[in-house]
Design a protein around this motif. Sequence first.
Motif, PDB file in Angstrom:
ATOM      1  N   UNK A  28     -13.932 -10.046   4.975  1.00 27.03           N
ATOM      2  CA  UNK A  28     -14.599 -10.674   3.824  1.00 27.03           C
ATOM      3  C   UNK A  28     -14.289  -9.921   2.534  1.00 27.03           C
ATOM      4  N   UNK A  29     -14.249  -8.591   2.596  1.00 27.44           N
ATOM      5  CA  UNK A  29     -13.922  -7.797   1.415  1.00 27.44           C
ATOM      6  C   UNK A  29     -12.508  -8.118   0.940  1.00 27.44           C
ATOM      7  N   UNK A  30     -11.546  -8.170   1.869  1.00 31.84           N
ATOM      8  CA  UNK A  30     -10.168  -8.488   1.493  1.00 31.84           C
ATOM      9  C   UNK A  30     -10.072  -9.872   0.855  1.00 31.84           C
ATOM     10  N   UNK A  31     -10.723 -10.852   1.459  1.00 33.83           N
ATOM     11  CA  UNK A  31     -10.632 -12.228   0.968  1.00 33.83           C
ATOM     12  C   UNK A  31     -11.345 -12.431  -0.365  1.00 33.83           C
ATOM     13  N   UNK A  32     -12.487 -11.770  -0.547  1.00 35.98           N
ATOM     14  CA  UNK A  32     -13.326 -12.065  -1.706  1.00 35.98           C
ATOM     15  C   UNK A  32     -13.305 -11.002  -2.796  1.00 35.98           C
ATOM     16  N   UNK A  33     -12.708  -9.841  -2.531  1.00 39.21           N
ATOM     17  CA  UNK A  33     -12.702  -8.789  -3.544  1.00 39.21           C
ATOM     18  C   UNK A  33     -11.305  -8.295  -3.903  1.00 39.21           C
ATOM     19  N   UNK A  34     -10.423  -8.177  -2.936  1.00 42.97           N
ATOM     20  CA  UNK A  34      -9.067  -7.688  -3.228  1.00 42.97           C
ATOM     21  C   UNK A  34      -8.104  -8.826  -3.526  1.00 42.97           C
ATOM     22  N   UNK A  35      -8.134  -9.866  -2.710  1.00 45.43           N
ATOM     23  CA  UNK A  35      -7.137 -10.936  -2.775  1.00 45.43           C
ATOM     24  C   UNK A  35      -7.711 -12.288  -3.183  1.00 45.43           C
ATOM     25  N   UNK A  36      -8.803 -12.329  -3.915  1.00 42.43           N
ATOM     26  CA  UNK A  36      -9.470 -13.614  -4.136  1.00 42.43           C
ATOM     27  C   UNK A  36      -8.627 -14.614  -4.922  1.00 42.43           C
ATOM     28  N   UNK A  37      -7.621 -14.184  -5.671  1.00 42.62           N
ATOM     29  CA  UNK A  37      -6.756 -15.103  -6.412  1.00 42.62           C
ATOM     30  C   UNK A  37      -5.336 -15.143  -5.841  1.00 42.62           C
ATOM     31  N   UNK A  38      -5.118 -14.462  -4.748  1.00 41.00           N
ATOM     32  CA  UNK A  38      -3.791 -14.370  -4.151  1.00 41.00           C
ATOM     33  C   UNK A  38      -3.527 -15.543  -3.220  1.00 41.00           C
ATOM     34  N   UNK A  39      -2.239 -15.862  -3.012  1.00 36.69           N
ATOM     35  CA  UNK A  39      -1.897 -16.944  -2.078  1.00 36.69           C
ATOM     36  C   UNK A  39      -2.383 -16.625  -0.664  1.00 36.69           C
ATOM     37  N   UNK A  40      -2.735 -17.662   0.063  1.00 37.07           N
ATOM     38  CA  UNK A  40      -3.298 -17.505   1.406  1.00 37.07           C
ATOM     39  C   UNK A  40      -2.353 -16.735   2.319  1.00 37.07           C
ATOM     40  N   UNK A  41      -1.030 -16.930   2.185  1.00 41.07           N
ATOM     41  CA  UNK A  41      -0.101 -16.212   3.061  1.00 41.07           C
ATOM     42  C   UNK A  41      -0.140 -14.704   2.812  1.00 41.07           C
ATOM     43  N   UNK A  42      -0.406 -14.287   1.572  1.00 42.19           N
ATOM     44  CA  UNK A  42      -0.530 -12.851   1.287  1.00 42.19           C
ATOM     45  C   UNK A  42      -1.843 -12.297   1.822  1.00 42.19           C
ATOM     46  N   UNK A  43      -2.885 -13.099   1.759  1.00 39.66           N
ATOM     47  CA  UNK A  43      -4.168 -12.699   2.342  1.00 39.66           C
ATOM     48  C   UNK A  43      -3.999 -12.501   3.851  1.00 39.66           C
ATOM     49  N   UNK A  44      -3.389 -13.470   4.497  1.00 38.05           N
ATOM     50  CA  UNK A  44      -3.194 -13.380   5.949  1.00 38.05           C
ATOM     51  C   UNK A  44      -2.332 -12.182   6.324  1.00 38.05           C
TER      52      UNK A  44
END
Length: 134
Positions: A28-44
């Motif tokens: 949740x931290x990665x998705x909502x705090x570090x990568x919240x505007x990043x493309x989904x493939x970079x999040x994954x």
Amino acid sequence: MPQDTWLDSKFEPYGSDNSGVAMSFGTEFLKHSLYQLSPIEDIELGLRLKRPGSLFVNDLSKRNNFSEEGYGSVRRAYIVCKEDKTIPEEHQQRMVDNYPANLVIEMEETDHMPMFSRPQLLSNHLLEIADKFA
């Protein structure tokens, strides 16, 4: 940062005497705090490659302060990521105020990872910095 800001991240002691602190960013931290505007493939990819890290508190406490002759002689640039939820803009400004940069650039619509959320814009700014400081 307040404890609740870290969401599902974990902090655990490490080292032979357990005096170090290891951190593992939660999903949740990665998705909502570090990568919240990043493309989904970079999040994954970030989720798959994440590893525990250190805050380096013990290591840094044993080091000498940076000197004006060394670190202080290097021209500095700082890129403010306007939508960074990990290091809010106010804190980024305090960092710049504490140790002024020769050039401060603000990037709109960037999270903590501008190399993912705005790679072309970041590249343009890095080239601008290189040209200015060359």
